[in-house]
Design an enzyme around this catalytic site. Structure first.
Site, PDB file in Angstrom:
ATOM      1  CB  SER A 144     -25.088 -90.800  24.956  1.00 29.99           C
ATOM      2  OG  SER A 144     -25.857 -89.429  25.455  1.00 29.99           O
ATOM      3  CG  HIS A 300     -23.785 -89.012  30.056  1.00 32.41           C
ATOM      4  ND1 HIS A 300     -24.745 -89.585  29.681  1.00 32.41           N
ATOM      5  CD2 HIS A 300     -23.496 -88.417  28.793  1.00 32.41           C
ATOM      6  CE1 HIS A 300     -25.232 -89.743  28.476  1.00 32.41           C
ATOM      7  NE2 HIS A 300     -24.551 -89.192  27.792  1.00 32.41           N
TER       8      HIS A 300
END
Length: 322
Positions: A144, A300
């Site tokens: 991320s 994610h």
């Protein structure tokens, strides 16, 4: 094919057809893609003052002789820290026989706080870390926010990096979800309340985030500032991160003709995440022409959700090629 949970595609295969539907993640807010800035534009072109990063070093029991100074450098995402990557770092050190440095990026964990929080600054910190420790040909692994930090450094100083593993993020400008601003509001309420127990903090945060897993992740940033302190406070500087949120989705490089990382790269994305949609794959290939893509059946939080599929993807990518 890597196990049952993932698939591998080359850039050539990917660009021949990108029709697979990507589902919305359930454990992380999705980004909103937006038009990039003008080519070569920067949010902040002022000189960067680097900070000395805190880290954990995970040493293999049986180090590979020629890999003593070519370690893995693992970088967390927003509101994360090196402790989130402790388990996978130990596993990779064991399996690869290489040293693994798990970093706290600036304004996170035990690293210093600084008013500037953007990708050029975070990449400069990591470059400084590599030079300070005399590391040669490191592999960068970032999730991320850490992925964009790794991509920025690879494009900024390609000679400093051997290869790159970017987990569920892409080299493009995006608008950060409003969920993150809401998290900070709840975290500020906790700081103001002088809580002494984790249960108190969780009760305050619950109206701002219903998902217990995400609340536990955010509350992992609480600590007692001194041994005598009863009240728990957030270790991360909430005022700095709040100001930085609008630009956390940015990517500092806009033109692949001006910056390209022509070394092996691995992009790992969650099939239930929208952070790396199919339409961005050609752009990844322009910035990182030697990239591979691995899809993992996860949201994610790929590393924590499917650690074995992630481990196998990394090992396959880093194993010696004939």
């Amino acid at each position: 094919m890597i196990g049952m949970a993932s698939s591998v595609l080359s850039f050539r295969q990917l660009c021949s057809g990108c029709a697979r539907r990507i589902r919305v993640p359930t454990a992380a807010p999705a980004p909103v893609w937006r038009r990039p800035l003008a080519l070569g534009a920067r949010r902040d072109s002022s000189p960067i003052s680097t900070v000395t990063l805190a880290y954990d070093l995970h040493q293999p029991a049986k180090p590979v002789a020629d890999k003593q100074t070519s370690p893995l450098i693992v970088m967390h995402g927003l509101f994360g820290s090196k402790k989130n990557n402790r388990t996978i770092s130990k596993v990779l050190a064991r399996d690869l026989g290489r040293h693994v440095y798990a970093l706290d990026l600036r304004n996170h964990g035990e690293s210093p706080h600084d008013e500037r929080h953007d990708y050029p600054a975070m990449a400069a910190d990591v470059a400084n870390f590599i030079r300070q420790h005399g590391l040669k040909e490191p592999t960068l692994i970032g999730h991320s926010m850490g992925a964009k930090t790794a991509m920025t450094l690879a494009l900024q100083e390609p000679d400093l990096v051997a290869n790159l593993i970017a987990v569920d993020n892409a080299p493009v400008d995006a608008r950060i979800s409003s969920d993150f601003a809401r998290y900070i509001q709840g975290m500020k309420k906790i700081d103001e309340a002088d809580v002494t127990r984790l249960a108190e903090a969780d009760k305050i945060l619950e109206p701002y985030e219903k998902d217990l897993t995400i609340r536990q992740f955010l509350l992992g940033n609480l600590h007692r500032p001194t041994p005598a302190s009863k009240a728990q406070k957030f270790r991360v500087p909430l005022h700095i991160l709040a100001k930085a949120l609008d630009h956390m989705g940015d990517f500092p490089f806009k033109d692949p003709n001006e910056a390209r990382f022509a070394k092996p790269s691995l992009f790992i994305r969650g099939t239930q995440s929208k952070y790396v949609p199919d339409e961005l794959i050609p752009l990844i290939g322009q910035f990182f022409p030697l990239f591979e893509l691995v899809d993992v059946e996860a949201g994610h939080w790929v590393i924590s959700e499917k650690p074995e599929a992630f481990r196998q993807a990394v090992l396959r990518f880093l194993e010696p090629k004939e």
